[in-house]
Write a protein that holds these residues in place. Structure first.
Motif, PDB file in Angstrom:
ATOM      1  N   CYS A  33       0.845  -1.185   0.000  1.00 52.63           N
ATOM      2  CA  CYS A  33       0.000   0.000   0.000  1.00 52.63           C
ATOM      3  C   CYS A  33       0.885   1.241   0.000  1.00 52.63           C
ATOM      4  O   CYS A  33       2.064   1.177   0.388  1.00 52.63           O
ATOM      5  CB  CYS A  33      -0.934   0.012   1.207  1.00 52.63           C
ATOM      6  N   PRO A  34       0.367   2.379  -0.428  1.00 54.62           N
ATOM      7  CA  PRO A  34       1.176   3.606  -0.463  1.00 54.62           C
ATOM      8  C   PRO A  34       1.617   4.030   0.932  1.00 54.62           C
ATOM      9  O   PRO A  34       0.946   3.765   1.930  1.00 54.62           O
ATOM     10  CB  PRO A  34       0.231   4.632  -1.096  1.00 54.62           C
ATOM     11  N   SER A  35       2.753   4.715   1.008  1.00 55.25           N
ATOM     12  CA  SER A  35       3.251   5.205   2.282  1.00 55.25           C
ATOM     13  C   SER A  35       2.478   6.441   2.712  1.00 55.25           C
ATOM     14  O   SER A  35       2.324   7.384   1.927  1.00 55.25           O
ATOM     15  CB  SER A  35       4.737   5.550   2.174  1.00 55.25           C
ATOM     16  N   PRO A  36       1.973   6.484   3.938  1.00 51.41           N
ATOM     17  CA  PRO A  36       1.284   7.702   4.400  1.00 51.41           C
ATOM     18  C   PRO A  36       2.263   8.832   4.711  1.00 51.41           C
ATOM     19  O   PRO A  36       1.842   9.955   4.959  1.00 51.41           O
ATOM     20  CB  PRO A  36       0.567   7.226   5.673  1.00 51.41           C
ATOM     21  N   TRP A  37       3.574   8.536   4.675  1.00 54.17           N
ATOM     22  CA  TRP A  37       4.588   9.508   5.053  1.00 54.17           C
ATOM     23  C   TRP A  37       5.333  10.084   3.843  1.00 54.17           C
ATOM     24  O   TRP A  37       6.051  11.068   3.988  1.00 54.17           O
ATOM     25  CB  TRP A  37       5.599   8.874   6.020  1.00 54.17           C
ATOM     26  N   HIS A  38       5.189   9.463   2.669  1.00 52.40           N
ATOM     27  CA  HIS A  38       6.025   9.857   1.532  1.00 52.40           C
ATOM     28  C   HIS A  38       5.220   9.891   0.239  1.00 52.40           C
ATOM     29  O   HIS A  38       5.428   9.094  -0.664  1.00 52.40           O
ATOM     30  CB  HIS A  38       7.209   8.889   1.374  1.00 52.40           C
ATOM     31  N   ALA A  39       4.300  10.827   0.157  1.00 46.08           N
ATOM     32  CA  ALA A  39       3.485  10.928  -1.052  1.00 46.08           C
ATOM     33  C   ALA A  39       4.308  11.352  -2.257  1.00 46.08           C
ATOM     34  O   ALA A  39       3.917  11.106  -3.404  1.00 46.08           O
ATOM     35  CB  ALA A  39       2.353  11.928  -0.818  1.00 46.08           C
ATOM     36  N   ASP A  40       5.491  11.991  -2.019  1.00 49.72           N
ATOM     37  CA  ASP A  40       6.305  12.505  -3.117  1.00 49.72           C
ATOM     38  C   ASP A  40       7.409  11.544  -3.544  1.00 49.72           C
ATOM     39  O   ASP A  40       8.228  11.878  -4.398  1.00 49.72           O
ATOM     40  CB  ASP A  40       6.930  13.840  -2.708  1.00 49.72           C
ATOM     41  N   VAL A  41       7.457  10.334  -2.948  1.00 49.58           N
ATOM     42  CA  VAL A  41       8.497   9.355  -3.283  1.00 49.58           C
ATOM     43  C   VAL A  41       7.935   8.354  -4.288  1.00 49.58           C
ATOM     44  O   VAL A  41       6.788   7.895  -4.144  1.00 49.58           O
ATOM     45  CB  VAL A  41       8.999   8.627  -2.019  1.00 49.58           C
ATOM     46  N   GLU A  42       8.726   8.007  -5.306  1.00 48.49           N
ATOM     47  CA  GLU A  42       8.291   7.023  -6.293  1.00 48.49           C
ATOM     48  C   GLU A  42       7.910   5.726  -5.579  1.00 48.49           C
ATOM     49  O   GLU A  42       8.678   5.197  -4.771  1.00 48.49           O
ATOM     50  CB  GLU A  42       9.398   6.760  -7.312  1.00 48.49           C
ATOM     51  N   THR A  43       6.727   5.214  -5.883  1.00 45.53           N
ATOM     52  CA  THR A  43       6.197   4.039  -5.175  1.00 45.53           C
ATOM     53  C   THR A  43       5.689   3.017  -6.173  1.00 45.53           C
ATOM     54  O   THR A  43       5.006   3.363  -7.149  1.00 45.53           O
ATOM     55  CB  THR A  43       5.043   4.458  -4.236  1.00 45.53           C
ATOM     56  N   HIS A  44       6.016   1.753  -5.923  1.00 41.60           N
ATOM     57  CA  HIS A  44       5.503   0.626  -6.691  1.00 41.60           C
ATOM     58  C   HIS A  44       4.735  -0.274  -5.724  1.00 41.60           C
ATOM     59  O   HIS A  44       5.264  -0.648  -4.672  1.00 41.60           O
ATOM     60  CB  HIS A  44       6.648  -0.175  -7.342  1.00 41.60           C
ATOM     61  N   LEU A  45       3.507  -0.597  -6.087  1.00 40.42           N
ATOM     62  CA  LEU A  45       2.676  -1.436  -5.230  1.00 40.42           C
ATOM     63  C   LEU A  45       2.656  -2.863  -5.759  1.00 40.42           C
ATOM     64  O   LEU A  45       2.504  -3.088  -6.967  1.00 40.42           O
ATOM     65  CB  LEU A  45       1.255  -0.885  -5.151  1.00 40.42           C
ATOM     66  N   GLY A  46       2.803  -3.808  -4.864  1.00 35.58           N
ATOM     67  CA  GLY A  46       2.773  -5.210  -5.262  1.00 35.58           C
ATOM     68  C   GLY A  46       3.176  -6.112  -4.118  1.00 35.58           C
ATOM     69  O   GLY A  46       3.579  -5.656  -3.037  1.00 35.58           O
ATOM     70  N   SER A  47       3.056  -7.405  -4.350  1.00 37.40           N
ATOM     71  CA  SER A  47       3.402  -8.397  -3.332  1.00 37.40           C
ATOM     72  C   SER A  47       4.888  -8.724  -3.390  1.00 37.40           C
ATOM     73  O   SER A  47       5.487  -8.766  -4.475  1.00 37.40           O
ATOM     74  CB  SER A  47       2.586  -9.669  -3.549  1.00 37.40           C
ATOM     75  N   ILE A  48       5.461  -9.000  -2.240  1.00 39.88           N
ATOM     76  CA  ILE A  48       6.872  -9.350  -2.175  1.00 39.88           C
ATOM     77  C   ILE A  48       7.143 -10.717  -2.800  1.00 39.88           C
ATOM     78  O   ILE A  48       8.288 -11.077  -3.061  1.00 39.88           O
ATOM     79  CB  ILE A  48       7.365  -9.317  -0.705  1.00 39.88           C
ATOM     80  N   THR A  49       6.096 -11.478  -3.062  1.00 42.01           N
ATOM     81  CA  THR A  49       6.261 -12.773  -3.727  1.00 42.01           C
ATOM     82  C   THR A  49       5.958 -12.708  -5.221  1.00 42.01           C
ATOM     83  O   THR A  49       5.911 -13.736  -5.881  1.00 42.01           O
ATOM     84  CB  THR A  49       5.342 -13.824  -3.074  1.00 42.01           C
ATOM     85  N   ASP A  50       5.768 -11.502  -5.751  1.00 41.85           N
ATOM     86  CA  ASP A  50       5.473 -11.316  -7.176  1.00 41.85           C
ATOM     87  C   ASP A  50       6.747 -10.877  -7.887  1.00 41.85           C
ATOM     88  O   ASP A  50       7.129  -9.701  -7.854  1.00 41.85           O
ATOM     89  CB  ASP A  50       4.372 -10.273  -7.337  1.00 41.85           C
ATOM     90  N   VAL A  51       7.433 -11.822  -8.526  1.00 44.95           N
ATOM     91  CA  VAL A  51       8.723 -11.513  -9.152  1.00 44.95           C
ATOM     92  C   VAL A  51       8.551 -10.519 -10.295  1.00 44.95           C
ATOM     93  O   VAL A  51       9.450  -9.702 -10.558  1.00 44.95           O
ATOM     94  CB  VAL A  51       9.407 -12.812  -9.637  1.00 44.95           C
ATOM     95  N   GLY A  52       7.408 -10.556 -10.985  1.00 45.40           N
ATOM     96  CA  GLY A  52       7.180  -9.605 -12.068  1.00 45.40           C
ATOM     97  C   GLY A  52       7.097  -8.183 -11.570  1.00 45.40           C
ATOM     98  O   GLY A  52       7.700  -7.267 -12.155  1.00 45.40           O
ATOM     99  N   ALA A  53       6.336  -7.971 -10.489  1.00 45.29           N
ATOM    100  CA  ALA A  53       6.205  -6.624  -9.932  1.00 45.29           C
ATOM    101  C   ALA A  53       7.544  -6.123  -9.409  1.00 45.29           C
ATOM    102  O   ALA A  53       7.899  -4.949  -9.577  1.00 45.29           O
ATOM    103  CB  ALA A  53       5.158  -6.620  -8.826  1.00 45.29           C
ATOM    104  N   LEU A  54       8.316  -6.993  -8.773  1.00 46.84           N
ATOM    105  CA  LEU A  54       9.634  -6.601  -8.261  1.00 46.84           C
ATOM    106  C   LEU A  54      10.601  -6.279  -9.394  1.00 46.84           C
ATOM    107  O   LEU A  54      11.387  -5.327  -9.312  1.00 46.84           O
ATOM    108  CB  LEU A  54      10.198  -7.722  -7.380  1.00 46.84           C
ATOM    109  N   THR A  55      10.547  -7.084 -10.445  1.00 49.09           N
ATOM    110  CA  THR A  55      11.425  -6.839 -11.587  1.00 49.09           C
ATOM    111  C   THR A  55      11.170  -5.466 -12.188  1.00 49.09           C
ATOM    112  O   THR A  55      12.101  -4.724 -12.528  1.00 49.09           O
ATOM    113  CB  THR A  55      11.224  -7.937 -12.651  1.00 49.09           C
ATOM    114  N   GLN A  56       9.895  -5.112 -12.303  1.00 46.87           N
ATOM    115  CA  GLN A  56       9.549  -3.805 -12.843  1.00 46.87           C
ATOM    116  C   GLN A  56      10.015  -2.693 -11.903  1.00 46.87           C
ATOM    117  O   GLN A  56      10.548  -1.668 -12.345  1.00 46.87           O
ATOM    118  CB  GLN A  56       8.050  -3.714 -13.052  1.00 46.87           C
ATOM    119  N   ALA A  57       9.818  -2.889 -10.581  1.00 43.90           N
ATOM    120  CA  ALA A  57      10.207  -1.859  -9.615  1.00 43.90           C
ATOM    121  C   ALA A  57      11.716  -1.661  -9.575  1.00 43.90           C
ATOM    122  O   ALA A  57      12.200  -0.568  -9.268  1.00 43.90           O
ATOM    123  CB  ALA A  57       9.691  -2.230  -8.230  1.00 43.90           C
ATOM    124  N   LEU A  58      12.501  -2.687  -9.867  1.00 44.18           N
ATOM    125  CA  LEU A  58      13.963  -2.608  -9.807  1.00 44.18           C
ATOM    126  C   LEU A  58      14.573  -1.896 -11.011  1.00 44.18           C
ATOM    127  O   LEU A  58      15.792  -1.688 -11.042  1.00 44.18           O
ATOM    128  CB  LEU A  58      14.554  -4.020  -9.701  1.00 44.18           C
TER     129      LEU A  58
END
Length: 942
Positions: A33-58
């Motif tokens: 979920c989005p950070s309530p403390w860092h609305a201005d920081v680039e954020t990627h939402l996804g599960s830590i077990t989703d290799v596709g989402a992590l690959t995109q975020a990296l």
């Protein structure tokens, strides 16, 4: 340096983001979920077990700070499988995504609890680590080993940081310091687990975050560091410090917490010498800062006004929709008859590993209790395995088989057990008889304050026990289905918590008035957080713009129903992107991918924890298995079409969807296309915010009256006596009817049929099943081979040539005897009449010495035959087709004194079988005689 922070929205992760930014790095957040403390920081939402989402975020990152984990020991105890999945497999997924993207640098957040099982009291990074006893420790240590394995095999450079106990602003409310502060601010006593002398090495969270930044230094590659303070602080000291800062509050002692971890003196010298890092904030100062931050979070007047406006809006909505009043504010006040729970209750949550429809609500209920009662002891148990192997097989494996291969049988079974009163009553009694012992043993072992069941099988059993007075603790049922609620609901349940307000009437019809409350659905809290449609689409990484329709097709956890038909209809929508969710059913996923190979608009997924984003992004959901997913879609504002598996409880839910206007139902693929057009043309409705405003199941239980009263003893005993009598009647009828029962009883009682005699003469008894009309031809065939026999006559009666057949047989030295029909369910009751008719037809006296039962007699036939002076005869060796007998043998086992029974379907076949018998008799130097002669020559009394 661009650094991806997994868990960057969380307690420690949010401070790591701050420290990275302060040090001149570029942080990127990856979290659910989005950070309530860092609305201005680039954020990627996804599960830590989703290799596709992590690959995109990296993409474009230089390093990873991996902090995402299940870190609370209570959470680990409540849901160990989830802890293993997130902590261990999540770490592997991060490392794999790094390997695929070429990112070589990782700082892994471990814990000083890895030292818990060492025999030494003082430990450092070189201390040998024995196999861990605690699951949390095992999952974090597994992550360390995975980091080292990827370093050896793929050149990834890890730094392992073993954290001390973090505290400070943004901490989880369940942690010890926030829990004590909250209680003190509320004027409540501070309860210590045990004597409170357990010591801990706490670290102020900002110091810890600075240590993570220091771990990115090149000098830290391949090294392990303890990030701890040099202060040992006891739990009692924390309570006394909070008491000092907040004000006068009482400190009391409570029971020790199970599953707690022991303490060690952990050295932080290596981090100080190599990284120049130390815990600079004294514990007393850190607690003062946290309390000041906590007090600064008190609601402002504007926020209080907004909360009051929301309460007023809820009250107005309750007037417009009476179902909303099921959980009125008065329920949160404990009345005179309310259940009194301890401040830290012991809660037993029962689930079943049948799909995810029971496990996910159980985990959600556990999280609710932990959030609202930080010291609570929560145990989540798979109740199915405790009901015994038979019920486990019948309810899980048998259900899975029928779902996939024989859904019509599943539907028939459901109708019998839910809609037919006698069979429903019987199913409950059988469930209770087979499963109560294991479940009651579980309850006694855990001695909980309350039991919460998310599985109707366990609910039905324990409700019976509760109603009979055997279960003394309150029992609550968490209901996630919309309709078909027998077994979910029961008069023996103290309170039922429903996810759909529309279910209230059905529950009360089963369990009585006042037996139901509408609670916040026990699902992932992410569904109660508003989610922008375009942001959700971007997070899914499917490259879907905001204009093209997205259709989600789901078969639930088991991947049920006509997924291919649903995908075909969805692809028929112009320019639509189709996302097919196949759950754990790998075969279904393969089937879909093969049928639509090369289709660029189709994306398939297995089991996923991205449903929050999927339902926020989709324009319509086509779902086959009803249940909680449909409710989650309604909360998100995603239109639903139920299609693909209209059997059993899903059929009942479909009828309710239509009745209440909650979803469309398409019963055929032809109906699905128009349903999709209607849903897409109508557009997405607004998310339904009512559900987020409901009180949680945990809150309602803490303030709920115990409504169940045990039945009077006389009533329980009367029902038990009637049940026992009915069971005895059924078993008695089965014993009198079934030839199998006769064969079992004959092993221990003198009711055996005559199958052989002891004789010194080289002869056997030969017996043929025949009709009177076949006797002349058979006599010719027998005598041509030198054989004599007894004929067991079928259809014997005065008008069927029986007398002629008997005369022909007697004239040549053969004999006849009556043949009893198959016993059947009640046919054995006609045995006396059948005997009288046959003996009169054969022209013999009433007390005939021999009777023959073709397929093995029943006990009822034996009793009637014995009462009339007859004796049953059966074949020791049975020759010919179609035998269903209970004592089979072969001619190879031929011996003197045996009775051979021959069956045939035609005279030609009879001649063939008799030829075989004659050959075997010749080879064994034996001859065939009628059964009556065999007994006479051997001297066997009749």
């Amino acid at each position: 340096m661009r650094v991806l922070v997994t868990g960057g929205s969380g307690f420690i992760g949010s401070h790591v983001v701050d420290s990275l930014a302060s040090a001149g790095h570029e942080p990127v957040v990856f979290d659910l979920c989005p950070s309530p403390w860092h609305a201005d920081v680039e954020t990627h939402l996804g599960s830590i077990t989703d290799v596709g989402a992590l690959t995109q975020a990296l993409s474009g990152c230089d390093a990873v700070a991996h902090l995402a984990a299940v870190a609370d020991v209570n959470d680990v105890l409540a849901d160990p499988a989830r802890a293993e999945e997130i902590n261990s497999r999540g770490t592997v997924t991060v490392l794999e995504a790094m390997r695929r993207t070429g990112v070589a640098r990782i700082v892994y957040a471990s814990t000083i609890w890895v030292y818990s099982d060492t025999p030494r009291n003082a430990v450092d990074e070189d201390t040998p680590l024995p196999p861990p006893a605690h699951l949390y420790t095992a999952t974090k240590l597994a992550g360390e080993l995975y980091c080292r394995s990827y370093a050896e095999l793929y050149g990834i450079s890890p730094t392992i940081l073993r954290f001390g106990i973090p505290y400070g602003p943004r901490a989880r409310e369940a942690a010890v310091i926030p829990a004590f502060v909250n209680k003190a601010l509320a004027g409540e006593p501070l309860t210590l687990s045990g004597d409170g002398l357990q010591s801990r090495r706490f670290v102020y969270v900002r110091d810890l975050a600075d240590g993570v930044v220091a771990g990115l230094d090149d000098a830290a590659r391949g090294r392990v560091y303890n990030l701890v303070s040099d202060e040992d602080v006891t739990i009692r000291q924390i309570a006394e410090l909070v008491q000092e800062f907040v004000g006068d509050t009482e400190i009391v002692l409570g029971p020790a917490r199970p599953g707690d971890l022991g303490s060690k003196l952990v050295s932080g010298a290596r981090a100080a010498s190599e990284l120049g890092w130390s815990a600079r904030t004294p514990f007393r100062e850190g607690v003062r800062r946290y309390i000041a931050w906590k007090q600064a979070q008190a609601p402002s007047p504007a926020r209080a006004a907004a909360d009051l406006q929301r309460v007023d809006a809820t009250a107005d909505a309750a007037q417009r929709h009476p179902a909303l009043a099921l959980a009125a504010p008065a329920e949160t006040d404990a009345g005179p008859g309310a259940a009194t729970l301890p401040e830290a209750p012991k809660v037993l949550v029962l689930t079943a590993d049948i799909g995810a429809g029971h496990d996910l609500p159980a985990a959600a209920v556990a999280r609710e209790f932990l959030a609202e009662s930080p010291g609570a002891q929560i145990t989540v148990v798979n109740s199915l395995v405790l009901m015994g192997r038979f019920l486990t097989h019948a309810l899980r494996e048998n259900s899975a088989f029928m779902f996939r291969w024989m859904p019509w049988l599943f539907d028939l079974q459901y109708r019998l057990f839910m809609h037919v009163g006698p069979t429903r009553w019987l199913s409950r009694r059988l469930l209770t008889a087979l499963g109560s012992r294991g479940l009651m043993r579980l309850v006694r072992a855990h001695n909980p304050d309350v039991v919460v069941s998310t599985y109707p099988g366990a609910t039905a059993i324990l409700a019976e026990m509760r109603q009979r007075g055997r279960l003394k603790v309150p029992l609550y049922s968490s209901i996630t289905d919309l309709a078909g609620l027998h077994h979910w609901a029961h008069p023996g349940v103290d309170m039922h918590f429903i996810t759909h307000p529309e279910s209230a009437a059905e529950v009360e019809a089963i369990a009585g008035p006042g037996s139901v409350r509408w609670s916040r659905p026990p699902t992932d809290p992410i569904f109660f957080v508003p989610r922008d449609r375009d942001a959700a689409r971007q997070a899914l990484g499917l490259g879907i713009d905001g204009e093209r329709p997205l259709i989600a097709v789901s078969g639930g956890g088991w991947g049920l129903g006509d997924l291919c038909g649903a995908v075909r209809a969805a692809l028929g929508v112009e320019e639509a992107i189709v996302l097919c969710l196949c759950g754990h059913n790998a075969k279904a996923r393969t089937r879909v991918e093969l049928e639509f190979a090369g289709e660029p608009r189709l994306h398939t997924l297995g089991f996923t924890d991205q449903m929050g984003d999927i339902l926020a992004a989709a324009d319509v959901l086509v779902h086959s298995s009803a249940g909680l997913t449909v409710l989650e879609a309604i909360i998100r504002g995603c239109p639903v079409i139920s299609y693909g598996f209209g059997y059993g409880h899903i059929r009942a839910s479909n009828l309710a969807y239509e009745r209440f206007g909650l979803a469309q139902v398409a019963r055929t693929e032809a109906e699905l296309g128009p349903a999709l057009s209607r849903a897409l043309s109508a557009g997405r409705p607004a998310p339904d915010a009512r559900f987020a405003e409901r009180a949680s199941t945990a809150t309602l239980i803490r303030n709920c009256q115990r409504r169940t009263r045990a039945l009077p003893v006389w009533r329980v005993r009367t029902v038990r006596a009637l049940t026992t009598g009915a069971t005895a009647l059924v078993l008695g009828a089965w014993a009198m009817t079934a030839s199998v029962a006769y064969s079992v009883i004959s092993e221990v009682a003198p009711v055996q049929a005559l199958t052989a005699v002891t004789t010194a003469r080289p002869q056997v008894g030969l017996m043929l099943e025949a009709s009177p009309q076949q006797v002349p031809a058979l006599i010719t065939a027998l005598h041509a081979r030198g054989l004599r026999a007894s004929f067991a006559l079928r259809g014997a009666g005065p008008q069927r040539g029986t007398e002629t057949a008997m005369d022909r047989a007697t004239a040549v030295g053969d004999s006849t005897l009556p043949l009893l029909n198959d016993s059947g369910l009640i046919n054995w009751l006609a045995t006396p009449h059948e005997l009288r008719q046959m003996t009169e037809g054969l022209g013999i006296r009433w007390h005939h010495p021999f009777l023959y039962a073709s397929s093995g007699p029943s006990l009822g036939q034996w009793l009637f035959a014995h009462g009339t002076g007859g004796r049953l005869v059966a074949g020791r060796l049975q020759v010919g087709p179609g035998w269903r007998g209970w004592d089979r043998g072969t001619l190879a086992n031929l011996h003197a004194g045996a009775v051979i029974a021959v069956r045939f379907s035609s005279l030609r076949q009879a001649v063939d079988e008799l030829a075989k018998v004659a050959d075997e008799l010749h080879r064994h130097h034996l001859r065939a005689v009628p059964v009556s002669q065999l007994l006479h020559d051997s001297g066997t009394p009749v």
